[in-house]
Design a protein around this motif. Structure first.
Motif, PDB file in Angstrom:
ATOM      1  N   LYS A 107       0.852  -1.203   0.000  1.00  0.00           N
ATOM      2  CA  LYS A 107       0.000   0.000   0.000  1.00  0.00           C
ATOM      3  C   LYS A 107       0.879   1.242   0.000  1.00  0.00           C
ATOM      4  O   LYS A 107       1.818   1.360   0.782  1.00  0.00           O
ATOM      5  CB  LYS A 107      -0.904   0.023   1.237  1.00  0.00           C
ATOM      6  N   GLY A 108       0.546   2.153  -0.887  1.00  0.00           N
ATOM      7  CA  GLY A 108       1.265   3.416  -0.971  1.00  0.00           C
ATOM      8  C   GLY A 108       0.344   4.592  -0.680  1.00  0.00           C
ATOM      9  O   GLY A 108      -0.874   4.434  -0.561  1.00  0.00           O
ATOM     10  N   PHE A 109       0.935   5.779  -0.597  1.00  0.00           N
ATOM     11  CA  PHE A 109       0.137   6.958  -0.312  1.00  0.00           C
ATOM     12  C   PHE A 109      -0.750   7.317  -1.495  1.00  0.00           C
ATOM     13  O   PHE A 109      -1.934   7.594  -1.344  1.00  0.00           O
ATOM     14  CB  PHE A 109       1.074   8.129   0.058  1.00  0.00           C
ATOM     15  N   LEU A 155       2.978  -7.077  -7.023  1.00  0.00           N
ATOM     16  CA  LEU A 155       3.917  -8.032  -7.621  1.00  0.00           C
ATOM     17  C   LEU A 155       3.219  -9.381  -7.712  1.00  0.00           C
ATOM     18  O   LEU A 155       2.744  -9.910  -6.702  1.00  0.00           O
ATOM     19  CB  LEU A 155       5.193  -8.155  -6.761  1.00  0.00           C
ATOM     20  N   VAL A 156       3.135  -9.903  -8.931  1.00  0.00           N
ATOM     21  CA  VAL A 156       2.510 -11.204  -9.171  1.00  0.00           C
ATOM     22  C   VAL A 156       3.517 -12.058  -9.941  1.00  0.00           C
ATOM     23  O   VAL A 156       4.005 -11.638 -10.998  1.00  0.00           O
ATOM     24  CB  VAL A 156       1.200 -11.084  -9.988  1.00  0.00           C
ATOM     25  N   ARG A 157       3.824 -13.235  -9.402  1.00  0.00           N
ATOM     26  CA  ARG A 157       4.783 -14.125 -10.067  1.00  0.00           C
ATOM     27  C   ARG A 157       4.203 -15.534 -10.165  1.00  0.00           C
ATOM     28  O   ARG A 157       3.393 -15.943  -9.342  1.00  0.00           O
ATOM     29  CB  ARG A 157       6.098 -14.174  -9.298  1.00  0.00           C
ATOM     30  N   GLU A 207       4.149  -6.672 -12.443  1.00  0.00           N
ATOM     31  CA  GLU A 207       5.003  -6.009 -11.462  1.00  0.00           C
ATOM     32  C   GLU A 207       4.864  -4.504 -11.624  1.00  0.00           C
ATOM     33  O   GLU A 207       5.102  -3.955 -12.699  1.00  0.00           O
ATOM     34  CB  GLU A 207       6.465  -6.444 -11.655  1.00  0.00           C
ATOM     35  N   SER A 208       4.450  -3.855 -10.555  1.00  0.00           N
ATOM     36  CA  SER A 208       4.401  -2.389 -10.557  1.00  0.00           C
ATOM     37  C   SER A 208       5.161  -1.900  -9.337  1.00  0.00           C
ATOM     38  O   SER A 208       5.048  -2.467  -8.254  1.00  0.00           O
ATOM     39  CB  SER A 208       2.953  -1.890 -10.540  1.00  0.00           C
ATOM     40  N   GLY A 209       5.948  -0.880  -9.521  1.00  0.00           N
ATOM     41  CA  GLY A 209       6.754  -0.360  -8.436  1.00  0.00           C
ATOM     42  C   GLY A 209       8.098  -1.071  -8.360  1.00  0.00           C
ATOM     43  O   GLY A 209       8.416  -1.939  -9.163  1.00  0.00           O
TER      44      GLY A 209
END
Length: 192
Positions: free
Chosen positions: A72-74, A80-82, A134-136
């Motif tokens: 969780k971000g602001f 991330l899915v692998r 994958e994000s971030g």
């Protein structure tokens, strides 16, 4: 001259008959017979060779697990899915045989083997692992945590009672066949 030839002929016939009876009596009790011995006596070498088999696989299970995590971000969430692939091999490590695990009496053998278990705990093929999404930015520790999650899920989904029973059944069949090939008629197998 005629009598001379008759005497020589008679001596020759007597010599051949005497030679025949001499050869026959000389080889009377000596003969060669070919036969196959169906029973094989066990030796310590054969028992050790069973231990030297090492890991004997009785069931191989291919597994695929998709695992994910979210941070969780602001402003946004990172995800991330692998997808992890692995092959779990169930069998017996023959090196764990106790010294008194196999007892032989005549054409009977009684053996107690270690229980069927997972042969290798490193069953995930990291070369086949794929990032599905994958994000971030993700640290190596986050990737390792995902790997551990996939590992636990594969163990949970593959080390079922049914799979362990199937592997043990295969073990009984193959071990019975091994001892039958070694010449044993009565085979009793146990698993710890």
């Amino acid at each position: 001259m005629k009598q001379y030839k008759i005497v020589i002929g008679a001596v020759a016939v007597i010599a051949v008959v005497a030679l025949f009876f001499w050869v026959k009596s000389a080889f009377k009790d000596n003969y060669i017979q070919l036969a196959a011995d169906e029973a094989i006596d066990p030796t310590p070498t054969q028992i050790q060779s069973i231990r030297d088999i090492g890991e004997w696989e009785f069931l191989s299970i291919s597994a695929e697990e998709m695992v994910d995590t979210v941070r969780k971000g602001f402003f946004t969430d990172d995800e991330l899915v692998r997808i992890y692939y692995g092959t779990l091999r169930l069998g017996i490590d023959m090196q764990q045989l106790r010294d008194d695990a196999i007892t032989i009496q005549g054409d009977s053998v009684q053996a107690t083997f270690p229980k069927v278990t997972l042969l290798d705990n490193d069953f995930i093929d990291e070369a086949k692992t794929k990032s599905f999404y994958e994000s971030g930015k993700w640290t190596p520790q986050a990737h390792q945590a995902l790997y551990q999650k996939a590992h636990r899920q594969m163990l949970h989904h593959c080390l079922t009672k049914e799979n362990l029973t199937s592997a043990q059944s295969n073990a009984e069949s193959q071990l019975t066949n091994l001892f039958t090939q070694l010449g044993y008629k009565t085979i009793t197998l146990h698993f710890e």
